[in-house]
Write a protein that holds these residues in place. Structure first.
Motif, mmCIF file in Angstrom:
data_model
loop_
_atom_site.group_PDB
_atom_site.id
_atom_site.type_symbol
_atom_site.label_atom_id
_atom_site.label_comp_id
_atom_site.label_asym_id
_atom_site.label_seq_id
_atom_site.Cartn_x
_atom_site.Cartn_y
_atom_site.Cartn_z
ATOM 1 N N LYS A 47 0.940 -1.436 0.180
ATOM 2 C CA LYS A 47 0.073 0.536 -0.135
ATOM 3 C C LYS A 47 0.994 1.361 0.627
ATOM 4 O O LYS A 47 0.422 2.192 -0.410
ATOM 5 C CB LYS A 47 -1.384 0.073 0.930
ATOM 6 C CG LYS A 47 -2.308 -1.336 1.075
ATOM 7 C CD LYS A 47 -2.629 -0.696 2.425
ATOM 8 C CE LYS A 47 -3.679 -1.787 2.329
ATOM 9 N NZ LYS A 47 -4.482 -1.753 3.484
ATOM 10 N N ARG A 48 2.432 0.951 0.243
ATOM 11 C CA ARG A 48 2.154 1.935 0.945
ATOM 12 C C ARG A 48 4.263 2.322 0.187
ATOM 13 O O ARG A 48 5.103 1.008 0.541
ATOM 14 C CB ARG A 48 2.992 2.924 2.159
ATOM 15 C CG ARG A 48 3.333 4.564 2.392
ATOM 16 C CD ARG A 48 2.568 5.041 3.392
ATOM 17 N NE ARG A 48 4.123 5.990 3.229
ATOM 18 C CZ ARG A 48 3.382 7.242 4.706
ATOM 19 N NH1 ARG A 48 2.250 6.784 5.451
ATOM 20 N NH2 ARG A 48 4.117 8.407 4.526
ATOM 21 N N ALA A 64 -1.413 3.582 -1.347
ATOM 22 C CA ALA A 64 -3.011 3.364 -1.577
ATOM 23 C C ALA A 64 -3.478 3.339 -0.642
ATOM 24 O O ALA A 64 -3.244 2.203 0.635
ATOM 25 C CB ALA A 64 -2.629 2.420 -2.516
ATOM 26 N N VAL A 65 -4.980 3.554 -0.177
ATOM 27 C CA VAL A 65 -5.472 3.089 1.048
ATOM 28 C C VAL A 65 -7.365 3.188 0.305
ATOM 29 O O VAL A 65 -7.432 3.818 -0.851
ATOM 30 C CB VAL A 65 -5.340 4.256 1.503
ATOM 31 C CG1 VAL A 65 -5.987 5.418 0.914
ATOM 32 C CG2 VAL A 65 -6.093 4.172 3.332
#
Length: 303
Positions: A27-28, A43-44
């Protein structure tokens, strides 16, 4: 997926970037340029925790973008509460996550309803200058004519339906498949495939006008209505016989229906059988059958 694309040989041949080794989460993560971090991805989910994080940087020039992918789930399209929640996020949470006023926002989604996030933006509810790009699955000549020449030359319009439309990508979405989808569910097809959502329930007849009953009141008038199809192939429409009644409360009641894909001889047999099945009546609860009305087109002409 984005990290794997960057790591691919094709991407590296064009833009040689390395993924920072401290990127433990999908996500990161960040990319390296000349040994230094040169931006990255966080990303979330739309409703997830992004406290303290901003899209791009507070520096001159283009520093990044805020990308929103499918802010409304397909199963939430019919829920006003879910649509309103997604739209509120655009105004409250998303707008506050830009590091600077010029940070662009990109929304990628299939249309699901008139009041979905794209429609919300088109109504002017989210400030800013927006550019809308719509790619319908079934194209028309007018749509192609408005494209730059470089795109027009790459479109295969050799196979068309009866309305002159053709698939935007015949290899992935064959024309016959798209036409079958359109016949199966026009609302879903118009919204998700053509990117032109209609009002839920239709533009003329609203779904909220309908309700259900357990026992109808006394019926003052009964009529049979026939809507017949032209062909009986799998992707064609159904033929339909419906029995409607006018209640003493001045409401219309759908009392019975049958539908199917029947050739002419069977269509006639079904019509007579449906009429005869409702010919007996109890004068205390309903009126006698008054009429059968048949649409004057397609196989209805012969019927």
């Amino acid at each position: 997926m984005a990290r794997e694309i960057i790591r691919s040989e094709e991407y590296q041949a064009l833009w040689p970037l390395a993924i920072a080794q401290d990127a433990k989460s999908k996500k990161r993560w960040n990319v390296l340029l000349d040994g230094k971090k040169a931006g990255g991805v966080y990303a979330v989910s739309l409703g997830g925790q992004i406290t303290g994080f901003r899209a791009s940087h507070m520096a001159p020039g283009w520093q990044g973008a805020l990308i929103i992918d499918d802010p409304l789930k397909v199963e939430d399209a019919y829920s006003k509460a879910a649509r309103d929640k997604a739209n509120r996020k655009l105004v409250s949470t998303v707008k506050s996550r830009k590091a600077q006023p010029d940070t662009p926002i990109v929304v990628i989604m299939q249309r699901l309803a008139q009041e979905d996030p794209t429609g919300f933006i088109q109504m002017g509810k989210v400030p800013g200058d927006w550019t809308f790009v719509s790619i319908p699955a079934l194209l028309e000549d007018a749509y192609v004519a408005a494209l730059p020449s470089g795109y027009r030359d790459r479109i295969d319009a050799s196979l068309r339906d009866e309305h002159g439309r053709f698939s935007y990508w015949p290899y992935k979405e064959p024309l016959n498949d798209l036409c079958a989808l359109e016949q199966a569910d026009r609302y879903v097809f118009t919204s998700q495939y053509q990117q032109q959502p209609r009002a839920l329930g239709g533009d003329l007849i609203k779904s909220e006008w309908f309700s259900y009953y357990e026992t109808p009141p006394r019926i003052l008038l009964r009529k049979v209505y026939a809507d017949t199809a032209q062909k009986t192939a799998e992707h064609n429409n159904y033929s339909m016989f419906q029995l409607w009644g006018l209640g003493e409360d001045n409401r219309l009641y759908l009392l019975d229906l049958i539908r199917g894909k029947w050739p002419a001889p069977e269509l006639k047999r079904r019509a007579i059988a449906f009429w005869n099945s409702h010919k007996p009546y109890d004068h205390k609860t309903s009126a006698s059958l008054a009429q059968m009305l048949v649409e004057d087109k397609s196989s209805g002409i012969g019927l």
